[in-house]
Design a protein around this motif. Structure first.
Motif, PDB file in Angstrom:
ATOM      1  N   GLN B  97       0.847  -1.201  -0.033  1.00 35.73           N
ATOM      2  CA  GLN B  97       0.042  -0.017   0.008  1.00 35.73           C
ATOM      3  C   GLN B  97       0.969   1.322   0.123  1.00 35.73           C
ATOM      4  O   GLN B  97       0.547   2.307  -0.731  1.00 35.73           O
ATOM      5  N   GLN B  98       2.056   1.098   0.871  1.00 34.38           N
ATOM      6  CA  GLN B  98       2.803   2.421   0.985  1.00 34.38           C
ATOM      7  C   GLN B  98       3.566   2.700  -0.363  1.00 34.38           C
ATOM      8  O   GLN B  98       3.487   3.810  -0.918  1.00 34.38           O
ATOM      9  N   VAL B  99       3.858   1.669  -1.192  1.00 35.98           N
ATOM     10  CA  VAL B  99       4.636   1.644  -2.414  1.00 35.98           C
ATOM     11  C   VAL B  99       3.348   2.262  -3.459  1.00 35.98           C
ATOM     12  O   VAL B  99       3.831   3.194  -4.382  1.00 35.98           O
ATOM     13  N   ALA B 100       2.276   1.755  -3.528  1.00 32.91           N
ATOM     14  CA  ALA B 100       1.380   2.276  -4.281  1.00 32.91           C
ATOM     15  C   ALA B 100       0.994   3.821  -3.970  1.00 32.91           C
ATOM     16  O   ALA B 100       0.778   4.566  -5.025  1.00 32.91           O
ATOM     17  N   VAL B 101       0.785   4.070  -2.669  1.00 32.92           N
ATOM     18  CA  VAL B 101       0.558   5.820  -2.421  1.00 32.92           C
ATOM     19  C   VAL B 101       1.943   6.470  -3.122  1.00 32.92           C
ATOM     20  O   VAL B 101       1.515   7.454  -3.664  1.00 32.92           O
ATOM     21  N   LEU B 102       3.083   6.051  -2.724  1.00 35.16           N
ATOM     22  CA  LEU B 102       4.229   6.810  -3.040  1.00 35.16           C
ATOM     23  C   LEU B 102       4.294   6.902  -4.570  1.00 35.16           C
ATOM     24  O   LEU B 102       4.732   7.987  -5.251  1.00 35.16           O
ATOM     25  N   GLN B 103       3.787   5.698  -5.320  1.00 34.81           N
ATOM     26  CA  GLN B 103       4.113   5.900  -6.863  1.00 34.81           C
ATOM     27  C   GLN B 103       3.022   7.060  -7.274  1.00 34.81           C
ATOM     28  O   GLN B 103       3.350   7.712  -8.107  1.00 34.81           O
ATOM     29  N   THR B 104       1.926   7.202  -6.500  1.00 32.18           N
ATOM     30  CA  THR B 104       0.743   7.993  -6.879  1.00 32.18           C
ATOM     31  C   THR B 104       1.392   9.409  -6.682  1.00 32.18           C
ATOM     32  O   THR B 104       1.249  10.352  -7.441  1.00 32.18           O
ATOM     33  N   GLN B 105       1.938   9.581  -5.374  1.00 33.62           N
ATOM     34  CA  GLN B 105       2.500  10.949  -5.086  1.00 33.62           C
ATOM     35  C   GLN B 105       3.722  11.510  -6.215  1.00 33.62           C
ATOM     36  O   GLN B 105       3.656  12.447  -6.570  1.00 33.62           O
ATOM     37  N   LEU B 106       4.534  10.495  -6.471  1.00 33.48           N
ATOM     38  CA  LEU B 106       5.729  10.715  -7.287  1.00 33.48           C
ATOM     39  C   LEU B 106       5.051  11.138  -8.817  1.00 33.48           C
ATOM     40  O   LEU B 106       5.598  12.053  -9.393  1.00 33.48           O
ATOM     41  N   ALA B 107       3.923  10.284  -9.285  1.00 32.57           N
ATOM     42  CA  ALA B 107       3.684  10.671 -10.649  1.00 32.57           C
ATOM     43  C   ALA B 107       2.697  12.016 -10.351  1.00 32.57           C
ATOM     44  O   ALA B 107       2.962  12.711 -11.311  1.00 32.57           O
ATOM     45  N   LEU B 108       2.087  12.270  -9.376  1.00 27.25           N
ATOM     46  CA  LEU B 108       1.518  13.477  -9.318  1.00 27.25           C
ATOM     47  C   LEU B 108       2.633  14.717  -9.401  1.00 27.25           C
ATOM     48  O   LEU B 108       2.423  15.714 -10.091  1.00 27.25           O
ATOM     49  N   ALA B 109       3.702  14.471  -8.721  1.00 29.01           N
ATOM     50  CA  ALA B 109       4.687  15.475  -8.617  1.00 29.01           C
ATOM     51  C   ALA B 109       5.326  15.636 -10.018  1.00 29.01           C
ATOM     52  O   ALA B 109       5.736  16.909 -10.385  1.00 29.01           O
ATOM     53  N   GLN B 110       5.521  14.511 -10.596  1.00 33.02           N
ATOM     54  CA  GLN B 110       6.048  14.481 -12.127  1.00 33.02           C
ATOM     55  C   GLN B 110       5.116  15.365 -12.958  1.00 33.02           C
ATOM     56  O   GLN B 110       5.418  15.904 -13.839  1.00 33.02           O
ATOM     57  N   ALA B 111       3.856  14.945 -12.833  1.00 31.64           N
ATOM     58  CA  ALA B 111       2.902  15.689 -13.551  1.00 31.64           C
ATOM     59  C   ALA B 111       2.976  17.219 -13.574  1.00 31.64           C
ATOM     60  O   ALA B 111       2.734  18.115 -14.274  1.00 31.64           O
ATOM     61  N   GLU B 112       2.928  17.639 -12.009  1.00 32.97           N
ATOM     62  CA  GLU B 112       3.121  19.104 -11.854  1.00 32.97           C
ATOM     63  C   GLU B 112       4.472  19.751 -12.138  1.00 32.97           C
ATOM     64  O   GLU B 112       4.214  20.573 -12.791  1.00 32.97           O
ATOM     65  N   LEU B 113       5.481  18.999 -12.350  1.00 30.03           N
ATOM     66  CA  LEU B 113       6.903  19.492 -12.849  1.00 30.03           C
ATOM     67  C   LEU B 113       6.492  19.900 -14.424  1.00 30.03           C
ATOM     68  O   LEU B 113       6.703  21.008 -14.997  1.00 30.03           O
ATOM     69  N   VAL B 114       6.024  18.538 -15.067  1.00 33.89           N
ATOM     70  CA  VAL B 114       5.589  18.957 -16.565  1.00 33.89           C
ATOM     71  C   VAL B 114       4.570  20.253 -16.500  1.00 33.89           C
ATOM     72  O   VAL B 114       4.801  21.034 -17.570  1.00 33.89           O
ATOM     73  N   HIS B 115       3.631  20.222 -15.956  1.00 34.85           N
ATOM     74  CA  HIS B 115       2.521  21.005 -16.147  1.00 34.85           C
ATOM     75  C   HIS B 115       3.196  22.571 -15.490  1.00 34.85           C
ATOM     76  O   HIS B 115       3.063  23.354 -16.610  1.00 34.85           O
ATOM     77  N   ILE B 116       4.112  22.953 -14.687  1.00 36.33           N
ATOM     78  CA  ILE B 116       4.848  24.180 -14.297  1.00 36.33           C
ATOM     79  C   ILE B 116       5.618  24.592 -15.662  1.00 36.33           C
ATOM     80  O   ILE B 116       5.520  25.704 -16.254  1.00 36.33           O
ATOM     81  N   ARG B 117       6.593  23.671 -16.115  1.00 36.83           N
ATOM     82  CA  ARG B 117       7.272  23.896 -17.311  1.00 36.83           C
ATOM     83  C   ARG B 117       6.320  24.112 -18.516  1.00 36.83           C
ATOM     84  O   ARG B 117       6.417  25.265 -18.956  1.00 36.83           O
TER      85      ARG B 117
END
Lengths: 153, 153
Positions: B97-117
């Motif tokens: 569960q922790q891995v799944a949550v962290l993967q989601t958080q990481l994907a969101l952070a990556q998407a946020e980075l792309v969006h900001i750029r």
């Protein structure tokens, strides 16, 4: 390979009773979880935990929890058969590594987000109107708070 | 509570032999891993796996792997004592569960980075010289490649 002198037409013994060569009573504790057509399920549990211990562990649990207990014991036994040195603990160690790596990646991504925001605001004073980034930042970091409770499971 | 008629002055039996009330031979397989002063270590392993199964599992391993095998069995047995329904598998499920949550958080952070750029380059055409972000992006995503090999452990 006799089967306990079973009468013709009688129900076959469950996989557990068949393996340990005992009479499968109508109220057999194993029968609901180790059907005759899945002999490998009990074989691995018996090899790792022993029929007597499995019996004791099931007896100590209320009936509604026994199915889950059997599933977890089968999982654990199969892990120990695949990896006789580390068993399930190998999987735990691997997952702990994955969590650590993901936490590092997430921290890097968050640092990268902060860095991009800081550098774009310091090198482009003309773009000071882009405060919508700050809003996004707080919504993003809010995820940490929402999911923090999961870490305690 | 007799102790197998031990002679005065003889070495005490290991924790395993003491618990299962057998003579602790000089070449006892358990003795190096279950010293007399740690009785609980063997007690939990015996309750969950059974002395006979532990003995068999250790015999099937080369000597240099037995210490790790005992540690993992003690860990597994203690987990089963704490949580008789799920044992170690409960910890695995929690970590997954922790891995799944962290993967989601990481994907969101990556998407946020792309969006900001993307948003900073589309709303600020004058800042098209900020291609250093692309370099950063590739260096950041490179982390995935470096650590990908860990997922296969």
């Amino acid at each position: 390979m006799k089967e306990g002198g079973r009468k013709p037409g009688a129900l076959p013994p469950c996989a557990a009773c068949k393996l340990i060569r005992r009479r499968c009573a109508p109220d057999c504790l194993f029968a609901p979880y180790f059907p005759a057509d899945q002999p490998h399920k009990f074989a691995s549990v018996h090899k790792v935990f022993g029929a007597s211990n499995v019996n004791k562990m099931l007896q100590e649990l209320p009936e509604e929890q026994r199915s889950d207990a059997v599933s977890s014991m089968v999982y654990e036994a199969n892990a120990r058969m695949r990896d006789p040195v580390y068993g399930c603990v190998g999987a735990i160690s691997c997952l702990q590594q994955q969590v650590a790596v993901l936490q590092t990646q997430l921290a890097l991504a968050q640092a990268e987000l902060v860095h991009i925001r800081n550098s774009s605001s310091s090198t482009q004073p003309q773009s000071s109107s882009h405060h919508h980034n700050d809003t996004k930042s707080s919504s993003f970091f809010a995820i940490d708070n929402v999911t923090e409770s999961l870490w305690s499971c």
